[in-house]
Write an enzyme that holds these catalytic residues in place. Sequence first.
Site, PDB file in Angstrom:
ATOM      1  N   TYR A 185       0.751  -1.303  -0.069  1.00 44.43           N
ATOM      2  CA  TYR A 185       0.013   0.248  -0.001  1.00 44.43           C
ATOM      3  C   TYR A 185       0.649   1.246  -0.124  1.00 44.43           C
ATOM      4  O   TYR A 185       0.300   2.401  -0.252  1.00 44.43           O
ATOM      5  CB  TYR A 185      -0.824   0.135   1.161  1.00 44.43           C
ATOM      6  CG  TYR A 185      -0.105  -0.015   2.436  1.00 44.43           C
ATOM      7  CD1 TYR A 185       0.284   1.357   3.155  1.00 44.43           C
ATOM      8  CD2 TYR A 185       0.285  -1.272   3.013  1.00 44.43           C
ATOM      9  CE1 TYR A 185       0.907   1.172   4.304  1.00 44.43           C
ATOM     10  CE2 TYR A 185       0.987  -1.344   4.326  1.00 44.43           C
ATOM     11  CZ  TYR A 185       1.287   0.160   5.023  1.00 44.43           C
ATOM     12  OH  TYR A 185       2.164  -0.198   6.149  1.00 44.43           O
ATOM     13  N   GLY A 186       2.124   0.940   0.083  1.00 48.37           N
ATOM     14  CA  GLY A 186       3.104   2.192   0.052  1.00 48.37           C
ATOM     15  C   GLY A 186       4.155   1.947  -1.238  1.00 48.37           C
ATOM     16  O   GLY A 186       3.805   1.888  -2.277  1.00 48.37           O
ATOM     17  N   SER A 187       5.329   1.888  -0.649  1.00 45.10           N
ATOM     18  CA  SER A 187       6.387   1.676  -1.675  1.00 45.10           C
ATOM     19  C   SER A 187       6.242   0.446  -2.276  1.00 45.10           C
ATOM     20  O   SER A 187       6.658   0.345  -3.651  1.00 45.10           O
ATOM     21  CB  SER A 187       7.769   2.042  -1.089  1.00 45.10           C
ATOM     22  OG  SER A 187       7.931   1.008  -0.065  1.00 45.10           O
ATOM     23  N   GLU A 246      11.389  -3.452   5.681  1.00 43.80           N
ATOM     24  CA  GLU A 246      10.293  -2.731   6.611  1.00 43.80           C
ATOM     25  C   GLU A 246      10.812  -2.929   7.961  1.00 43.80           C
ATOM     26  O   GLU A 246       9.844  -2.926   8.832  1.00 43.80           O
ATOM     27  CB  GLU A 246       8.875  -3.846   6.231  1.00 43.80           C
ATOM     28  CG  GLU A 246       8.473  -3.715   4.923  1.00 43.80           C
ATOM     29  CD  GLU A 246       8.110  -2.368   4.254  1.00 43.80           C
ATOM     30  OE1 GLU A 246       7.838  -1.536   5.009  1.00 43.80           O
ATOM     31  OE2 GLU A 246       8.252  -2.473   2.911  1.00 43.80           O
TER      32      GLU A 246
END
Length: 203
Positions: free
Chosen positions: A11-13, A101
């Site tokens: 949902y990000g990078s 992460e």
Amino acid sequence: MTSEPFVVFGYGSLIFKPPPHTIAQVPGFLKGYVRRFAQKSHDHRGTPESPGRVVTLIHKEDWDKFSGADAFPDEDVVWGIAYTIDPAFEVEVRAHLDYREKDGYTLETLDIYGIVDGHEKVNIAGAFCYIGRTDNPSFIGSEPLDTLADRIWRSVGPSGRNKDYLYNLVEAVRTLAPESHDSHLYALETRLKMLDKGGDNKE
């Protein structure tokens, strides 16, 4: 007996920089969550001395506790991509993502929704997802949008400029779901573009 494939939701990078050894990808969205730039980045888009800001997922009801500076806590829809990883490389990819992460994110499982015949339906049950929980050391919560935009605009880390992370994410989300509501993301984009035009860029 074969094990279930490793499916990770980005949902990000991960949307614009997918994990390696992907054999399938399915767009989808989450229910009950918001995507917010509420996580410090000490290792990718900032430094330990001057951390940038990156996105995390937060339950909408939890965000209400932090949303004093957020004018639109309930409008957004979190679109992203569910990636299926080649089973032959699962251990390698898990290790890669765990390291990528590592700054405050925890691996959890979520149901990914899609639109089928005009109705919302769970496309993938129990996909893995890295979430920066509200009790992790890098969680910063809600900041005034102008303050947050300025921080993103100025921050730079080993992975590049923080504002490029935001711009890449905006472009990816718009391409993925042109009609989606992600007002937090788009409001930050507007502010960063204003800073690009008239700000004193010190990079």
